[in-house]
Design a protein around this motif. Sequence first.
Motif, PDB file in Angstrom:
ATOM      1  N   GLY A 149      20.717 -26.604   1.769  1.00 58.49           N
ATOM      2  CA  GLY A 149      19.860 -25.427   1.802  1.00 58.49           C
ATOM      3  C   GLY A 149      19.375 -24.975   0.440  1.00 58.49           C
ATOM      4  N   THR A 150      19.671 -25.739  -0.598  1.00 55.78           N
ATOM      5  CA  THR A 150      19.253 -25.387  -1.959  1.00 55.78           C
ATOM      6  C   THR A 150      18.145 -26.331  -2.412  1.00 55.78           C
ATOM      7  OG1 THR A 150      21.511 -24.670  -2.455  1.00 55.78           O
ATOM      8  CG2 THR A 150      20.039 -25.003  -4.320  1.00 55.78           C
ATOM      9  N   TYR A 151      17.061 -25.767  -2.928  1.00 54.65           N
ATOM     10  CA  TYR A 151      15.901 -26.566  -3.323  1.00 54.65           C
ATOM     11  C   TYR A 151      15.485 -26.222  -4.751  1.00 54.65           C
ATOM     12  CZ  TYR A 151      15.505 -27.552   1.657  1.00 54.65           C
ATOM     13  OH  TYR A 151      15.766 -27.947   2.952  1.00 54.65           O
ATOM     14  N   LEU A 152      15.097 -27.260  -5.482  1.00 58.06           N
ATOM     15  CA  LEU A 152      14.600 -27.096  -6.847  1.00 58.06           C
ATOM     16  C   LEU A 152      13.105 -27.411  -6.848  1.00 58.06           C
ATOM     17  CD1 LEU A 152      15.450 -26.508  -9.790  1.00 58.06           C
ATOM     18  CD2 LEU A 152      15.707 -28.969 -10.098  1.00 58.06           C
ATOM     19  N   ILE A 153      12.291 -26.431  -7.210  1.00 58.54           N
ATOM     20  CA  ILE A 153      10.840 -26.586  -7.238  1.00 58.54           C
ATOM     21  C   ILE A 153      10.382 -26.548  -8.695  1.00 58.54           C
ATOM     22  CG2 ILE A 153       8.625 -25.653  -6.460  1.00 58.54           C
ATOM     23  CD1 ILE A 153      10.119 -24.276  -4.184  1.00 58.54           C
ATOM     24  N   ARG A 154       9.683 -27.607  -9.121  1.00 58.07           N
ATOM     25  CA  ARG A 154       9.148 -27.675 -10.477  1.00 58.07           C
ATOM     26  C   ARG A 154       7.635 -27.520 -10.407  1.00 58.07           C
ATOM     27  NH1 ARG A 154      12.589 -32.348 -13.653  1.00 58.07           N
ATOM     28  NH2 ARG A 154      14.626 -31.788 -12.816  1.00 58.07           N
ATOM     29  N   THR A 155       7.137 -26.454 -10.978  1.00 55.38           N
ATOM     30  CA  THR A 155       5.705 -26.154 -10.943  1.00 55.38           C
ATOM     31  C   THR A 155       5.120 -26.240 -12.348  1.00 55.38           C
ATOM     32  OG1 THR A 155       5.925 -23.784 -11.362  1.00 55.38           O
ATOM     33  CG2 THR A 155       6.188 -24.515  -9.076  1.00 55.38           C
ATOM     34  N   LYS A 156       3.818 -26.095 -12.429  1.00 59.81           N
ATOM     35  CA  LYS A 156       3.196 -25.941 -13.749  1.00 59.81           C
ATOM     36  C   LYS A 156       3.697 -24.635 -14.363  1.00 59.81           C
ATOM     37  CE  LYS A 156      -0.853 -23.548 -11.922  1.00 59.81           C
ATOM     38  NZ  LYS A 156      -2.320 -23.549 -11.755  1.00 59.81           N
ATOM     39  N   GLU A 157       3.446 -24.450 -15.646  1.00 59.68           N
ATOM     40  CA  GLU A 157       3.954 -23.252 -16.322  1.00 59.68           C
ATOM     41  C   GLU A 157       3.282 -22.001 -15.744  1.00 59.68           C
ATOM     42  OE1 GLU A 157       5.083 -21.784 -20.826  1.00 59.68           O
ATOM     43  OE2 GLU A 157       3.948 -23.625 -20.504  1.00 59.68           O
ATOM     44  N   LEU A 158       4.112 -21.067 -15.287  1.00 53.74           N
ATOM     45  CA  LEU A 158       3.626 -19.837 -14.656  1.00 53.74           C
ATOM     46  C   LEU A 158       3.934 -18.635 -15.536  1.00 53.74           C
ATOM     47  CD1 LEU A 158       4.993 -20.451 -11.018  1.00 53.74           C
ATOM     48  CD2 LEU A 158       2.708 -20.970 -11.880  1.00 53.74           C
ATOM     49  N   GLN A 159       2.975 -17.716 -15.598  1.00 53.70           N
ATOM     50  CA  GLN A 159       3.244 -16.446 -16.262  1.00 53.70           C
ATOM     51  C   GLN A 159       4.162 -15.619 -15.359  1.00 53.70           C
ATOM     52  OE1 GLN A 159       2.282 -15.917 -19.380  1.00 53.70           O
ATOM     53  NE2 GLN A 159       1.323 -17.954 -19.329  1.00 53.70           N
ATOM     54  N   GLU A 160       4.699 -14.544 -15.928  1.00 51.55           N
ATOM     55  CA  GLU A 160       5.685 -13.759 -15.188  1.00 51.55           C
ATOM     56  C   GLU A 160       5.119 -13.217 -13.875  1.00 51.55           C
ATOM     57  OE1 GLU A 160       8.672  -9.991 -15.990  1.00 51.55           O
ATOM     58  OE2 GLU A 160       7.783 -11.051 -17.686  1.00 51.55           O
ATOM     59  N   ASP A 161       3.875 -12.725 -13.909  1.00 52.59           N
ATOM     60  CA  ASP A 161       3.278 -12.182 -12.686  1.00 52.59           C
ATOM     61  C   ASP A 161       2.956 -13.284 -11.679  1.00 52.59           C
ATOM     62  OD1 ASP A 161       1.396 -13.172 -14.444  1.00 52.59           O
ATOM     63  OD2 ASP A 161      -0.212 -11.875 -13.701  1.00 52.59           O
ATOM     64  N   GLU A 162       2.526 -14.478 -12.180  1.00 51.59           N
ATOM     65  CA  GLU A 162       2.252 -15.607 -11.291  1.00 51.59           C
ATOM     66  C   GLU A 162       3.530 -16.081 -10.613  1.00 51.59           C
ATOM     67  OE1 GLU A 162      -1.283 -18.306 -12.981  1.00 51.59           O
ATOM     68  OE2 GLU A 162       0.380 -18.101 -14.380  1.00 51.59           O
ATOM     69  N   SER A 163       4.600 -16.127 -11.393  1.00 51.30           N
ATOM     70  CA  SER A 163       5.881 -16.565 -10.864  1.00 51.30           C
ATOM     71  C   SER A 163       6.385 -15.616  -9.781  1.00 51.30           C
ATOM     72  CB  SER A 163       6.903 -16.653 -12.007  1.00 51.30           C
ATOM     73  OG  SER A 163       8.161 -17.031 -11.519  1.00 51.30           O
ATOM     74  N   ALA A 164       6.275 -14.317 -10.047  1.00 52.57           N
ATOM     75  CA  ALA A 164       6.729 -13.318  -9.064  1.00 52.57           C
ATOM     76  C   ALA A 164       5.901 -13.411  -7.780  1.00 52.57           C
ATOM     77  CB  ALA A 164       6.622 -11.929  -9.666  1.00 52.57           C
ATOM     78  N   LYS A 165       4.593 -13.614  -7.924  1.00 49.48           N
ATOM     79  CA  LYS A 165       3.713 -13.728  -6.760  1.00 49.48           C
ATOM     80  C   LYS A 165       4.041 -14.976  -5.951  1.00 49.48           C
ATOM     81  CE  LYS A 165      -1.178 -13.842  -5.457  1.00 49.48           C
ATOM     82  NZ  LYS A 165      -2.582 -13.883  -5.947  1.00 49.48           N
ATOM     83  N   PHE A 166       4.310 -16.080  -6.648  1.00 45.76           N
ATOM     84  CA  PHE A 166       4.639 -17.338  -5.972  1.00 45.76           C
ATOM     85  C   PHE A 166       5.910 -17.193  -5.138  1.00 45.76           C
ATOM     86  CE2 PHE A 166       6.940 -21.494  -6.312  1.00 45.76           C
ATOM     87  CZ  PHE A 166       6.133 -22.207  -5.430  1.00 45.76           C
ATOM     88  N   ILE A 167       6.931 -16.592  -5.732  1.00 46.77           N
ATOM     89  CA  ILE A 167       8.202 -16.416  -5.016  1.00 46.77           C
ATOM     90  C   ILE A 167       8.034 -15.435  -3.855  1.00 46.77           C
ATOM     91  CG2 ILE A 167      10.578 -15.568  -5.251  1.00 46.77           C
ATOM     92  CD1 ILE A 167      10.381 -16.540  -8.218  1.00 46.77           C
ATOM     93  N   SER A 168       7.245 -14.394  -4.081  1.00 47.20           N
ATOM     94  CA  SER A 168       6.980 -13.416  -3.022  1.00 47.20           C
ATOM     95  C   SER A 168       6.274 -14.065  -1.831  1.00 47.20           C
ATOM     96  CB  SER A 168       6.131 -12.279  -3.583  1.00 47.20           C
ATOM     97  OG  SER A 168       5.773 -11.373  -2.571  1.00 47.20           O
ATOM     98  N   ASN A 169       5.304 -14.933  -2.109  1.00 53.20           N
ATOM     99  CA  ASN A 169       4.585 -15.633  -1.045  1.00 53.20           C
ATOM    100  C   ASN A 169       5.497 -16.606  -0.296  1.00 53.20           C
ATOM    101  OD1 ASN A 169       2.146 -14.342  -1.519  1.00 53.20           O
ATOM    102  ND2 ASN A 169       1.455 -15.877  -2.998  1.00 53.20           N
ATOM    103  N   LEU A 170       6.397 -17.239  -1.033  1.00 48.39           N
ATOM    104  CA  LEU A 170       7.366 -18.124  -0.382  1.00 48.39           C
ATOM    105  C   LEU A 170       8.259 -17.339   0.572  1.00 48.39           C
ATOM    106  CD1 LEU A 170       8.599 -20.556  -3.207  1.00 48.39           C
ATOM    107  CD2 LEU A 170       7.344 -21.171  -1.153  1.00 48.39           C
ATOM    108  N   GLN A 171       8.715 -16.178   0.119  1.00 44.92           N
ATOM    109  CA  GLN A 171       9.571 -15.335   0.964  1.00 44.92           C
ATOM    110  C   GLN A 171       8.829 -14.869   2.208  1.00 44.92           C
ATOM    111  OE1 GLN A 171      10.638 -12.445  -2.023  1.00 44.92           O
ATOM    112  NE2 GLN A 171      12.652 -13.372  -2.387  1.00 44.92           N
TER     113      GLN A 171
END
Length: 286
Positions: free
Chosen positions: A76-98
Motif C-alpha cells: 500500500g506504499t507508493y513512491l511517485i517521482r515527478t518533475k520539480e514542483l514548487q510548494e503550491d504545485e506540490s500541495a495541489k498535486f497531493i490534494s488532487n490525488l486525495q
Amino acid sequence: MFNFVKHRKIWYIISLLVILPGLYSLITRGLNLGIDFTGGNMIELKLGPDITIQQVRETVNELGYGSSRIQQSGNGTYLIRTKELQEDESAKFISNLQAKLHDVKLLRNERVGPVIGRELTMNAIMALLIASVLMLIYITFRFEFKQGVAAIIALLHDVLVVIGVFSLFQIEIDSAFVAAVLTIIGYSINDTIIIFDRIRENMKTRKKGEILEDLVNISLWQTLARSINTVLTVIFVLLALFFLGGTTIKTFVLAMLIGVSSGAYSSIFNASPVWVDLKLMEKANR
C-alpha cells in the motif's frame, strides 16, 4: 566456411551505420534525462488496500503528470517521482490525488536538486574510464596490448549503440540506465576474452605460412556456438523481464537487451577483426 575476418570492412560499415545516427541525435537533441539527472520531487504515499498501482498511474496521468515514475515500495506504499514542483504545485498535486483516490496519507515529499544528477553523470563517466583502463591493463597482461585496444574499441561500440538508440527514440533514462551500461561492459568483455583466449591457443599451434586472418576466422568459428547460445539464454531472460517485470525496470532491461545484442555482435565482428588490422599495420610499418 564463411570468412568473418575477410569481410570485416562490411561489419565496420554496419557498425558505423548504427552508431552515427545515434551520435548525431546525441549532439543535436541529447538524452531524455529523468529526474535522477534533472531533479524533481519524490512523493511517498500510503494508500488504501483496494487501490492498485494501475489506478495510481491512471490518476497521475489524468492530473497531467504522465512522465512521472511510480513504484510500489511496500504494502500500500507508493513512491511517485515527478518533475520539480514548487510548494503550491506540490500541495495541489497531493490534494488532487486525495480527491481522486480518497484514502491517501502523505509519508514523504522531498525535492531532489539537479546537483545529484550532475554527480551521478560524472561518477558514471569516471566508472567507465576506470573500468576501461583496468580492462586494458588486464588484457595487456594476459594477452597483448593490441588486443586490449581492440577490446576497448568494441566496448565503446556497445556503449555508443545503447546511448545512441536511447537518444534517437528519446527514451527517458534514469540511474538504472547507468547500471545497465556498466553491466553491458562487463558482459561484452567476457565474450571478447573467450575469443581472444581461443586465438592465443591456436597461435601456439599455428602452421608455418598460415595467414593470420584464417587463424582468427577459425577461432571465431570454434567459439561461435558458445557465443550464440550464451547471448540467446540471456536475451530470453531479459525478454521475460521486459514484458512481465513491470514498468520500474523497463529502462534497465531495454538497455540490457540492446547492449547484450550489440555486445555479441562486437565481440564476433569487431574486436578480433580490429586486432587483425592492428597486427597488419604493425607488420606493414616494420
